[in-house]
Design an enzyme around this catalytic site. Structure first.
Site, PDB file in Angstrom:
ATOM      1  N   HIS A 183      12.833   9.279  10.187  1.00 17.18           N
ATOM      2  CA  HIS A 183      11.455   9.071  10.474  1.00 17.18           C
ATOM      3  C   HIS A 183      11.063   9.068  12.034  1.00 17.18           C
ATOM      4  O   HIS A 183       9.980   8.706  12.211  1.00 17.18           O
ATOM      5  CB  HIS A 183      10.727   7.929   9.686  1.00 17.18           C
ATOM      6  N   CYS A 213       5.261   3.134   8.346  1.00 14.67           N
ATOM      7  CA  CYS A 213       6.667   3.199   8.656  1.00 14.67           C
ATOM      8  C   CYS A 213       7.262   3.696   9.996  1.00 14.67           C
ATOM      9  O   CYS A 213       8.217   3.254  10.653  1.00 14.67           O
ATOM     10  CB  CYS A 213       7.260   3.984   7.519  1.00 14.67           C
ATOM     11  N   ASP A 263       9.802  -2.284   6.156  1.00 11.01           N
ATOM     12  CA  ASP A 263       9.250  -1.725   7.331  1.00 11.01           C
ATOM     13  C   ASP A 263       7.870  -1.843   7.417  1.00 11.01           C
ATOM     14  O   ASP A 263       7.112  -1.640   8.508  1.00 11.01           O
ATOM     15  CB  ASP A 263       9.234   0.123   7.213  1.00 11.01           C
ATOM     16  N   ASN A 264       7.129  -2.104   6.333  1.00 16.75           N
ATOM     17  CA  ASN A 264       5.659  -2.456   6.222  1.00 16.75           C
ATOM     18  C   ASN A 264       5.385  -2.964   4.758  1.00 16.75           C
ATOM     19  O   ASN A 264       6.112  -3.141   3.879  1.00 16.75           O
ATOM     20  CB  ASN A 264       4.738  -1.271   6.750  1.00 16.75           C
ATOM     21  N   ASP A 284      11.499   0.382   2.217  1.00 19.41           N
ATOM     22  CA  ASP A 284      10.392   1.279   2.468  1.00 19.41           C
ATOM     23  C   ASP A 284       9.509   0.732   1.712  1.00 19.41           C
ATOM     24  O   ASP A 284       9.255   0.941   0.552  1.00 19.41           O
ATOM     25  CB  ASP A 284      11.027   2.732   2.056  1.00 19.41           C
ATOM     26  N   ASP A 285       8.114   0.450   2.228  1.00 18.00           N
ATOM     27  CA  ASP A 285       7.030  -0.001   1.511  1.00 18.00           C
ATOM     28  C   ASP A 285       7.403  -1.154   0.650  1.00 18.00           C
ATOM     29  O   ASP A 285       6.327  -1.434  -0.384  1.00 18.00           O
ATOM     30  CB  ASP A 285       6.433   1.114   0.947  1.00 18.00           C
TER      31      ASP A 285
END
Lengths: 478, 478
Positions: free
Chosen positions: A132, A69, A279-280, A29-30
Site C-alpha cells: 500500500h 491505511c 492500521d486504522n 486491516d480496518d
C-alpha cells in the site's frame, strides 16, 4: 528476563550476551478496537488473541498514525507522521491520502524504512500481504529493505474488467504471479477466499526457514481479510455469530494462534517479539456486514474521533513480558519502528525527525512515558491527546454531500457540534474531552481560558499551542 | 467436581453426599455491561472482578428482568416477571414501576421469595443494602424470608428536609438505626461516603459468623454506590481515570475481591456459589459524572434496548465452575431464583408460573438452554430475544416532552425509527435485529413476510406470534 531489566536490551545485544530477537508485526486491516473478546466484543470469538493478551501485554491506548491505511502504514514503517513521510494530500483540506491503483506516487527513496535498518543488522525481512505504499516499480517493497514479499500493492478491490483497470496483482518477490479474482479467487457472493490460509502458510514457512538457517528475521504480516469486501476460507465461513466479518476475524484469530504456537514449537518464542495491531479503526461505512466494531468509541475509519484511530494492540514475548499485563501507555504504530530498532540494538536515524518512541520501558518495566498523540486528516492536525485529555482543533465526520448519499462514518451516533458534517475549526477554543470519564467523546468539557474561581469540576488553561511544533500543554489549576 | 457432573447437584445434596453450598448474590445498582474491564471498559480498572471472571464463568448474554431497579429486584427474588409479581404500573402505557419513598405498595405476601424457600432448607438469609420492594412494615425483608437486614428500603436519595419528606432510613433488622445524610453521611459535594465499606464489613462479618456456626447461608449483597448520586470512601476518591463513578466501581471491585478472598481464607470457597450482576443498564441520564457505561450497546436504563437490560455477569465457584469459561447462555436475573433453589436441592413452587430457569447445566456442563428473553416496560412487552434475533414490538426511548428538558436515555446515539421519542408500535411487523452482527441495534433487518426469492442477505418468516403466550418463532428459510 532479569538480565533484560538490569541491562538495556540494546546494550545486551551489542555486548553479545544474547541474540537479538526476531520481530513479528501482525498488522490488521480496518480492524477496530472493539473487535476482540479481550476488548469487549460481545460475541467473544477470539480465543487465540485473548490468550495472546493473557500471555502478554494488552495496550488500551494504542493508536494508528492516521485514520486511513496508506498513511498509517507508511508511518509504521518510517516511524514518522504522514506529514513528514509524504503520505498526505494538499488538494483539499483535511483529506487523507490514499493510494489507488492508478496513483503515480508512493514511498520516497529518501525515507528510511524499518527493514532497511534491520537488514544492516543481519535481519532477513519479509512482507506478507498488503504493501500500500505505491504501485510503481520504484516503490516495490524489495527496493525499500524487504528481502521477500508475498502479497499485493493494494487491497483486494475488484473484480475489474482488465481493460480500463486491471485486477490487483499478487507478487512473489519481484515476480507478479497472478491477480486477485483471476488466479487468487475471491467469491464476492459467498465471501469465500483462502487468502488468509495462504498468508498463514507463507508466515509459517518463512519462520521455519529462518529458524533452520539461524538468521534473525523481521516478519511484517499485513493481511487484509477484514477490509471490505471481507472474506474467509470455507472452513470458517458461517462459523461466527457476527456474520461474514466475524468469520474473517475468526480465521485471523486461528491463524495468529497457529503462528504463536509455531514459534513455541520451534523453541524461538522467547527470542521473538510479536506485536498485534491494526492500521486504522473499523470501517463503519461497511458495517455491519463488511465492517467491524470500535467498541464504545465514537465514529470510525477516516475520522479523528477515537473510533477512527484507537486500535486493539497486544505485545507478546514469553519470558520477557509479564503475562496478563495491561498498559495504559499512549502508543502509536510509529512506535513499532523505534521499538523494533531498540530491540535489535539500533538507534533511529539522527538526520530526521522520528515521531515513534521506544516502548520497551513500557513493555518490559511497566513505565509510563509522557508523550502526546496527534490525530491528523491529511495535512491538518485535527486533534491532540495529552494524558486523558483530548483537544479537537477541527471537527468533521464527512461532508453533507457524501452523508446525503448514505455514506456515514458514525452510524447511529450523533453528538451535536462534534460529529459535524461541516469542517468546523476550534483552534481558538479547542473542543476538550476527558477520555477517562468520557471515552465516547459525547460530553465536551467547558473550556475556561481564565477561570475566575476554582470550581468543583476541573477547568483548564491552554497555556501554549503551536501547530507548527505539534505541541500543546494543558494545565489543570485545580 | 467430577461427582457434580455425574450426579445432579440437587440429588447429591438430597442424598447427603455433600453439604449444600452457600449462595452469595452480588447485585449492583445501575452498573452497565461495559463497566468492567472484562467486558471492555477502556480504563480496565476492575482487576478483582476480572480475576473473578478468569477463575469463574463470564456470561455475555445475561439480562435484567426490567430496565428499572424495583421490578428487576422483585423478579430476581421471586423468579417471576414483574407482570406476574405485581411490579408494574397501569396508570400509563409502558411505564416502569418504581417505589418512591411515599409509595404504599410493595411485594405481596402471596409471592414466594427465594429466602423464604431457602429458610425451609436451613439457610440463614441476609440482605445487605437496598431492598426496594416497599417501605411499609408489611413489606419489610424480614417478613419475606430474610433473617437479617442491614440497609435501606430505597436508594440514598436526598437530602430531604425531614418535614415534607424524611431522609431514607437505614435498618438493622427490625430496627431503624439512622438515616442517610444524618447518621450515615454522604457528602454530595465531594462524593465521599463510607457506605460501601460498611456494607463490605457487614458481609465479611456475616460470612464469618455463619462459617463459625456451620450454618449454610444466603447473602444478598445489594449495594448502591453506582446509583446516582455516586459515592466512594475517601481512600478510593480520585483514584479512577473515570471520575467519581469510576471511584465507586473501584471500591466495589476491591470489596468483591475481599469477599472472595474471605471465602477462600475461611476454606468455604468451594462450598459457596457466588454470582455478580446488576439490576439494570447504566443510567446514561446521569453520565458521564454519575453514570456508567453500556459498552457498545444502545441506550440505557429505562429502555428495552440492549443498553437498558444487558448486564455484566460472572459466576464463581472454585472447584465446580471451569476457570476462565465463557457462556453464551441467555440468562436473566430471574434465573438466580431457580438456580439457587437447584443448588440447594429444592424445586421451584409448582402452584405458579416461574420464569427463571435453572442455569446449572449451563454453568457446570457448558450446555446451552433454548429460552427467550422478554423485554418489558411496565406491563408492555416491548421486545423479545430468541437466539441471536431480537424483535421489537414497541420502540420508545422517552417522550419528546422529557427529551426537550434535556433528559436523554440515549446520549450521543440516534437510530432513525428505533430510538423513537413517540411510542411506536410494530406488532404487525416487528422491527428485527441480529444481535450477533449488530449488537448495537443500529441496522434493522428488512423483514419480509413472504420473500419471493432466496436472497444473499437472510430473510425471515415470522411463523407464529402471540403476545399472550409471550412466544415467538423465527425461521430462517436460507
Amino acid at each position: 528476563m532479569a538480565r533484560a531489566v538490569l541491562v538495556p536490551l540494546w546494550l545486551c545485544w551489542a555486548l553479545g550476551c544474547a541474540a537479538p530477537p526476531n520481530v513479528v508485526l501482525l498488522l490488521m486491516d480496518d480492524m477496530g478496537w472493539g473487535d476482540l473478546g479481550a476488548f469487549g466484543e460481545p460475541s467473544k470469538e477470539t480465543p487465540n488473541l485473548d490468550q495472546m493478551a493473557s500471555e502478554g501485554m494488552l495496550f488500551l491506548d494504542f493508536y494508528a498514525a492516521n485514520p486511513l491505511c496508506s498513511p498509517s502504514r507508511a508511518a509504521l514503517l518510517t516511524g514518522r507522521l504522514p506529514v513528514r513521510n509524504g503520505f498526505y494530500t494538499t488538494n483539499a483540506h483535511a483529506r487523507n491520502a490514499y493510494t489507488p491503483q492508478d496513483i503515480v506516487g508512493g514511498i520516497q527513496d529518501s525515507e528510511i524504512l524499518l527493514p532497511e535498518l534491520l537488514k544492516k543488522a543481519g535481519y532477513t525481512n519479509k512482507i506478507i500481504g498488503k504493501w500500500h505504499l505505491g504501485h510503481r516499480p520504484q516503490f516495490h517493497p524489495l527496493k525499500h529493505g524487504f528481502d521477500e514479499w508475498f502479497g499485493s500493492p493494494n487491497c483486494h478491490f475488484g473484480p475489474y474488467d482488465n481493460r480500463a483497470l486491471p485486477n490487483i496483482p499478487v507478487y512473489r518477490d519481484w515476480e507478479m504471479i497472478g491477480r486477485y479474482y483471476e488466479d487468487f479467487k475471491i467469491d464476492l457472493r459467498t465471501g469465500e477466499a483462502n487468502l488468509t490460509q495462504i498468508y498463514l502458510q507463507e508466515a509459517l514457512d518463512f519462520i521455519s526457514k529462518q529458524q533452520a538457517s539461524q538468521q534473525p528475521f523481521f516478519l511484517y504480516w499485513a493481511i487484509d481479510a477484514t477490509h471490505a469486501p471481507v472474506y474467509a476460507s470455507k472452513h470458517f465461513l458461517g462459523t461466527s455469530q457476527r456474520g461474514r466479518y466475524g468469520d474473517a476475524v475468526r480465521e485471523i484469530d486461528d491463524s495468529v494462534g497457529k503462528i504463536l504456537k509455531h514459534l513455541q514449537k520451534l523453541g524461538i518464542s522467547e527470542n521473538t517479539f510479536v506485536f498485534f495491531t491494526s492500521d486504522n479503526g473499523a470501517a463503519l461505512i461497511s458495517a455491519p456486514k463488511q465492517g467491524g466494531s470500535n467498541g464504545p468509541f465514537l465514529c470510525g475509519k477516516q475520522t479523528t474521533f477515537e473510533g477512527g484511530m484507537r486500535e486493539p494492540a497486544i505485545a507478546w514475548w514469553p519470558g520477557h513480558i509479564p503475562a496478563g499485563s495491561v498498559s495504559r501507555q499512549l502508543g502509536s504504530v510509529m512506535d513499532l519502528f523505534t521499538t523494533s530498532l531498540s530491540l535489535v540494538g539500533l538507534q533511529p536515524p539522527s538526520d530526521r525527525q522520528i515521531d515513534g518512541i521506544d516502548l520497551l520501558p513500557a513493555i518490559l518495566q511497566g513505565k509510563l512515558i509522557d508523550r502526546p498523540i496527534f490525530y491528523y486528516r491529511g495535512n491538518e492536525m485535527m486533534a491532540v491527546r495529552v494524558g486523558l485529555y483530548k483537544a479537537h482543533y477541527w471537527t468533521w465526520s464527512n461532508s453533507w454531500e457524501d452523508y446525503s448519499k448514505g455514506i456515514d462514518f458514525c452510524p447511529g451516533q450523533n453528538v451535536s457540534g462534534v460529529t459535524t458534517h461541516l469542517q468546523e475549526e476550534h483552534s481558538t477554543l479547542p473542543l476538550l474531552f476527558h477520555l477517562g470519564r468520557d471515552p465516547g467523546e459525547k460530553y465536551p468539557l467547558s473550556l475556561q481560558l481564565h477561570p475566575s474561581s476554582p470550581a468543583a469540576s476541573p477547568t483548564f488553561h491552554v497555556v501554549s499551542w503551536s501547530s507548527e511544533q505539534c505541541q500543546m500543554h494543558i494545565m489543570n489549576p485545580a
